[in-house]
Design a protein around this motif. Structure first.
Motif, PDB file in Angstrom:
ATOM      1  N   VAL A   1       0.856  -1.182   0.000  1.00 32.00           N
ATOM      2  CA  VAL A   1       0.000   0.000   0.000  1.00 32.00           C
ATOM      3  C   VAL A   1       0.893   1.233   0.000  1.00 32.00           C
ATOM      4  N   LYS A   2       0.657   2.129  -0.933  1.00 33.12           N
ATOM      5  CA  LYS A   2       1.455   3.348  -1.009  1.00 33.12           C
ATOM      6  C   LYS A   2       1.064   4.308   0.107  1.00 33.12           C
ATOM      7  N   SER A   3       2.040   5.047   0.590  1.00 35.59           N
ATOM      8  CA  SER A   3       1.741   6.066   1.602  1.00 35.59           C
ATOM      9  C   SER A   3       1.059   7.255   0.929  1.00 35.59           C
ATOM     10  N   ASP A   4       0.418   8.081   1.752  1.00 34.64           N
ATOM     11  CA  ASP A   4      -0.259   9.264   1.216  1.00 34.64           C
ATOM     12  C   ASP A   4       0.697  10.138   0.423  1.00 34.64           C
ATOM     13  N   ILE A   5       1.904  10.317   0.941  1.00 33.41           N
ATOM     14  CA  ILE A   5       2.851  11.212   0.276  1.00 33.41           C
ATOM     15  C   ILE A   5       3.345  10.606  -1.041  1.00 33.41           C
ATOM     16  N   GLU A   6       3.458   9.284  -1.096  1.00 35.39           N
ATOM     17  CA  GLU A   6       3.860   8.630  -2.353  1.00 35.39           C
ATOM     18  C   GLU A   6       2.766   8.789  -3.409  1.00 35.39           C
ATOM     19  N   ILE A   7       1.509   8.637  -2.975  1.00 35.82           N
ATOM     20  CA  ILE A   7       0.394   8.815  -3.900  1.00 35.82           C
ATOM     21  C   ILE A   7       0.351  10.253  -4.410  1.00 35.82           C
ATOM     22  N   ALA A   8       0.512  11.210  -3.488  1.00 31.89           N
ATOM     23  CA  ALA A   8       0.469  12.627  -3.862  1.00 31.89           C
ATOM     24  C   ALA A   8       1.599  12.968  -4.832  1.00 31.89           C
TER      25      ALA A   8
ATOM     26  N   ALA B   1      -2.717  17.529   6.735  1.00 30.73           N
ATOM     27  CA  ALA B   1      -4.152  17.839   6.724  1.00 30.73           C
ATOM     28  C   ALA B   1      -4.623  18.111   5.306  1.00 30.73           C
ATOM     29  N   ALA B   2      -4.297  17.219   4.392  1.00 27.24           N
ATOM     30  CA  ALA B   2      -4.670  17.422   2.992  1.00 27.24           C
ATOM     31  C   ALA B   2      -5.430  16.227   2.433  1.00 27.24           C
ATOM     32  N   GLY B   3      -6.076  15.463   3.324  1.00 26.90           N
ATOM     33  CA  GLY B   3      -6.760  14.255   2.877  1.00 26.90           C
ATOM     34  C   GLY B   3      -5.817  13.072   2.932  1.00 26.90           C
ATOM     35  N   GLY B   4      -6.227  11.964   2.296  1.00 26.69           N
ATOM     36  CA  GLY B   4      -5.397  10.775   2.329  1.00 26.69           C
ATOM     37  C   GLY B   4      -5.766   9.778   1.255  1.00 26.69           C
ATOM     38  N   GLY B   5      -4.874   8.837   1.006  1.00 24.59           N
ATOM     39  CA  GLY B   5      -5.108   7.829  -0.017  1.00 24.59           C
ATOM     40  C   GLY B   5      -5.307   8.471  -1.378  1.00 24.59           C
ATOM     41  N   TYR B   6      -6.396   8.066  -2.069  1.00 28.33           N
ATOM     42  CA  TYR B   6      -6.691   8.634  -3.392  1.00 28.33           C
ATOM     43  C   TYR B   6      -7.748   9.732  -3.316  1.00 28.33           C
ATOM     44  N   ALA B   7      -7.874  10.344  -2.138  1.00 33.95           N
ATOM     45  CA  ALA B   7      -8.745  11.510  -1.957  1.00 33.95           C
ATOM     46  C   ALA B   7      -7.932  12.580  -1.235  1.00 33.95           C
ATOM     47  N   GLN B   8      -7.072  13.238  -1.996  1.00 32.85           N
ATOM     48  CA  GLN B   8      -6.185  14.253  -1.445  1.00 32.85           C
ATOM     49  C   GLN B   8      -6.225  15.521  -2.289  1.00 32.85           C
ATOM     50  N   VAL B   9      -5.820  16.625  -1.652  1.00 31.17           N
ATOM     51  CA  VAL B   9      -5.508  17.838  -2.411  1.00 31.17           C
ATOM     52  C   VAL B   9      -3.991  17.928  -2.535  1.00 31.17           C
ATOM     53  N   VAL B  10      -3.548  18.445  -3.658  1.00 33.56           N
ATOM     54  CA  VAL B  10      -2.112  18.551  -3.930  1.00 33.56           C
ATOM     55  C   VAL B  10      -1.784  19.968  -4.401  1.00 33.56           C
TER      56      VAL B  10
ATOM     57  N   ARG C   1     -15.551   4.203  -0.107  1.00 32.16           N
ATOM     58  CA  ARG C   1     -14.219   3.624  -0.341  1.00 32.16           C
ATOM     59  C   ARG C   1     -13.328   4.580  -1.141  1.00 32.16           C
ATOM     60  N   HIS C   2     -13.484   5.871  -0.876  1.00 30.47           N
ATOM     61  CA  HIS C   2     -12.729   6.878  -1.624  1.00 30.47           C
ATOM     62  C   HIS C   2     -11.242   6.829  -1.313  1.00 30.47           C
ATOM     63  N   TRP C   3     -10.858   6.410  -0.111  1.00 24.74           N
ATOM     64  CA  TRP C   3      -9.439   6.358   0.240  1.00 24.74           C
ATOM     65  C   TRP C   3      -8.705   5.416  -0.723  1.00 24.74           C
ATOM     66  N   ALA C   4      -9.338   4.276  -1.019  1.00 27.69           N
ATOM     67  CA  ALA C   4      -8.707   3.282  -1.892  1.00 27.69           C
ATOM     68  C   ALA C   4      -9.033   3.486  -3.368  1.00 27.69           C
ATOM     69  N   ASP C   5     -10.252   3.981  -3.656  1.00 29.06           N
ATOM     70  CA  ASP C   5     -10.736   4.000  -5.042  1.00 29.06           C
ATOM     71  C   ASP C   5     -11.014   5.392  -5.583  1.00 29.06           C
ATOM     72  N   GLY C   6     -10.728   6.449  -4.832  1.00 29.14           N
ATOM     73  CA  GLY C   6     -11.018   7.793  -5.312  1.00 29.14           C
ATOM     74  C   GLY C   6     -12.517   8.009  -5.467  1.00 29.14           C
ATOM     75  N   SER C   7     -12.890   8.821  -6.446  1.00 27.92           N
ATOM     76  CA  SER C   7     -14.300   9.197  -6.612  1.00 27.92           C
ATOM     77  C   SER C   7     -15.204   8.005  -6.913  1.00 27.92           C
ATOM     78  N   ALA C   8     -14.634   6.959  -7.525  1.00 29.06           N
ATOM     79  CA  ALA C   8     -15.441   5.775  -7.847  1.00 29.06           C
ATOM     80  C   ALA C   8     -15.976   5.108  -6.581  1.00 29.06           C
ATOM     81  N   GLY C   9     -15.290   5.319  -5.462  1.00 30.48           N
ATOM     82  CA  GLY C   9     -15.694   4.670  -4.221  1.00 30.48           C
ATOM     83  C   GLY C   9     -16.687   5.448  -3.395  1.00 30.48           C
ATOM     84  N   ILE C  10     -17.151   6.592  -3.911  1.00 34.46           N
ATOM     85  CA  ILE C  10     -18.034   7.442  -3.105  1.00 34.46           C
ATOM     86  C   ILE C  10     -19.220   7.962  -3.922  1.00 34.46           C
ATOM     87  N   GLU C  11     -19.453   7.330  -5.077  1.00 32.10           N
ATOM     88  CA  GLU C  11     -20.548   7.775  -5.964  1.00 32.10           C
ATOM     89  C   GLU C  11     -21.908   7.716  -5.283  1.00 32.10           C
ATOM     90  N   GLU C  12     -22.141   6.652  -4.533  1.00 29.43           N
ATOM     91  CA  GLU C  12     -23.464   6.469  -3.910  1.00 29.43           C
ATOM     92  C   GLU C  12     -23.746   7.613  -2.934  1.00 29.43           C
TER      93      GLU C  12
END
Length: 559
Positions: free
Chosen positions: A4-11, A111-120, A410-421
């Motif tokens: 699992v990539k860290s938040d900073i690696e993903i960013a 304090a910029a979010g985490g996983g695949y739901a971050q601001v950069v 599931r936005h942390w793992a899947d981004g917007s696809a995980g929070i559509e509902e």
């Protein structure tokens, strides 16, 4: 299995658009963007002023249950929901706060979010960013210097040096500076007196910047700051020291909102950063109101649990800015619910339906509190891989008994696809017109009764404990014309009570008031309860010990 990539690696791996392209999506001409590099910019005051006649979009608040060491993911959910709304075809902007260096190097991390739901850019946002906090620190301490300088040069205003109430600030956790003696060293250094430091995010200047409508309003509010009292107890204002003009000059650029982007290249405003346990816990009014003119949906957060952040968002920010929130989301994790139900941190990966059911009381209290403000609410279950289907079902069933719905996100793992509902439901709620928002208490209620309203209606306390000096101070401010101001409670974020170890949904507890402070410029009365500190300390092992530059020059260990 992939690590699992860290938040900073993903960013760091994000494909960022030039900030001018992000601005173009909001119809902001590049000439009205003040760029800081290629991936962040400030929006000009002229452009903001030109948007005021436009219709406002829908305002969505993201809040949470009481925080635990298990984590809740409120900012992550705020960013994810903004991405989710854009994914389903809505024009949405995320509005969040800037990060303080204190918790960044202390205990909380970024304090910029985490996983695949971050601001950069994540590193910049968590460090110096566009310099706003440094400007606030400088403006605050300019006023401090002017006070002592005025006393040194004859004290024409008759300041009683025993009644100087303006403390200094710095954006770092440093317990050694909470209480100090200044001006030691002889005649040339002024008059020795007791003083102290708060953290920048607790500064009244921070609150003023986050509540000001424009530069003129900012300067007027700065002038209204009470810095000291005379022997006859009459107040001395910052404008009496002719400090307001120079302070506004230092804050001119800091007042302009910062535009950045999410990992999915959607626009985000990151501006202002008062803490919610000791200040009002919301991003700037100017960022939120501007975003409402540029998008159909604005997703914003309020710090810590709904007992602090949401209450202050509704009773201070919305009241002051004339905002009308259309929907609210309460974020929870199964892990945090279990901790509120008595489970130990080391056991959170083990299924425990009993702890889930017990811990739901904390979630329920927050949901019901938000409803007291007339705002429709949904629950976001921020998903962890250790969550079982039975635990999730127990939370959803419980939330249904409150007349609300819970959605697994599931936005942390899947981004917007995980929070559509959740995004679809929130959009429908916001458009339904169901919000009947009103603050908890009226402006004309006496100050102490306002404190009791928060303590009893939101915290479910049985009483507020305040000695005679506190009550008399409140009465004095009422006589001076400040009785209409709202209350900003400084309280531990970990509990509904003032005891950080009392989890769940306690009732019948007492709320002891240690001190009250008048923030006449910001326009609220700060009530300090329990053992809460306006200058935090660092933990035994601060986060800074793990932060360093690697051989490639990249930052490691920052969240």
């Amino acid at each position: 299995m992939d690590m699992v990539k860290s938040d900073i690696e993903i960013a760091r791996a994000a494909r960022k658009l030039p900030i001018t392209e992000v601005g173009e999506r909001l119809d902001i001409p590049s000439s009205h963007l003040l760029p800081f590099g290629h991936d962040k910019a400030k929006i000009s005051a002229e452009f903001i002023a030109a948007q005021q006649s436009k219709k406002s979009g829908k305002l969505i608040l993201v809040t949470a249950i009481n925080p635990t060491p298990a984590g809740e993911g409120k900012t992550t959910t705020t960013v994810g929901l903004g991405d989710g709304l854009n994914r389903i075809g809505k024009k949405a902007i995320v509005c969040i706060r800037e990060a303080s260096l204190g918790p960044c190097f202390g205990v909380k991390g970024g304090a910029a979010g985490g996983g695949y739901a971050q601001v950069v850019p994540m590193e910049d946002i968590n460090l110096h960013f566009t310099g706003d906090f440094h400007a606030i620190t400088s403006a605050h301490n300019l006023l401090s210097a002017l006070i002592d300088n005025h006393v040194y040069w004859g004290n024409e205003l008759g300041i009683d040096v025993r009644r100087i109430v303006w403390r200094r600030v710095m954006d770092m956790n440093d317990r050694a500076l909470r209480h100090i003696v200044s001006s030691l060293g002889g005649v040339a250094n002024g008059f020795p007196r007791e003083a102290g430091f708060d953290i920048t995010v607790a500064s009244e200047v921070m609150a003023i910047l986050c509540l000001a409508r424009d530069l003129k309003d900012l300067e007027e509010r700065l002038g209204n700051i009470i810095v000291a009292y005379r022997r006859d107890r009459s107040p001395v204002f910052a404008r009496d020291l002719k400090a307001d003009g120079a302070m506004a000059v230092l804050l001119k650029d800091a007042l302009q909102p910062n535009l950045v982007q999410t990992l999915e290249n959607n626009p985000a405003f990151v501006h202002g950063g008062p803490f919610a346990n000791i200040a009002h816990g919301c991003n700037s009014v100017i960022a939120t109101t501007t975003a409402l003119k540029l998008a159909d949906y604005v997703v914003t957060e309020a710090g810590f649990g709904a007992d602090l952040g949401a209450e202050k968002f509704f009773d201070i920010k919305c009241r002051k800015a004339g905002l009308h929130p259309d929907a609210a989301v309460v974020v929870a994790t199964i892990r945090a619910i279990k901790m509120n139900g008595g489970a130990k941190k080391e056991d959170l990966g083990i299924a425990d339906l009993d702890a889930v059911r017990k811990g739901c009381a904390n979630l329920g209290r927050h949901v019901q509190n938000v409803k007291k403000f007339g705002v429709p609410v949904v629950v976001a279950i921020n998903h962890f891989s250790s969550d079982t289907n039975e635990e999730i079902a127990a939370v959803r069933d419980y939330v249904a008994t409150l007349g609300a719905e819970a959605y697994v996100c599931r936005h942390w793992a899947d981004g917007s696809a995980g929070i559509e509902e959740l995004a679809t439901r929130v959009a429908a709620l916001a458009e339904s017109g169901a919000s009947q928002f009103s603050p908890l208490y009226p402006d004309d209620m006496p100050l102490f009764h306002k404190i009791e309203a928060i303590a009893k209606d939101i915290y479910h306390a049985s009483e507020v404990l305040a000695d005679k000096t506190v009550r008399e101070q409140l009465h004095q401010w009422e006589r001076q014309g400040y009785g209409h101001l709202p209350i900003c409670m400084a309280k531990t974020q970990y509990s509904f009570s003032t005891d950080p170890n009392l989890r769940g949904a306690p009732t019948g507890h007492s709320v002891p008031i240690r001190e009250v402070r008048l923030s006449a410029g910001a326009g609220f009365v700060v009530v300090i309860t329990g053992e809460i500190m306006t200058m935090p300390g660092l933990p035994r092992i601060p986060s800074s010990e793990k932060i360093y530059l690697n051989e490639q020059g990249y930052i490691e260990g920052l969240f």
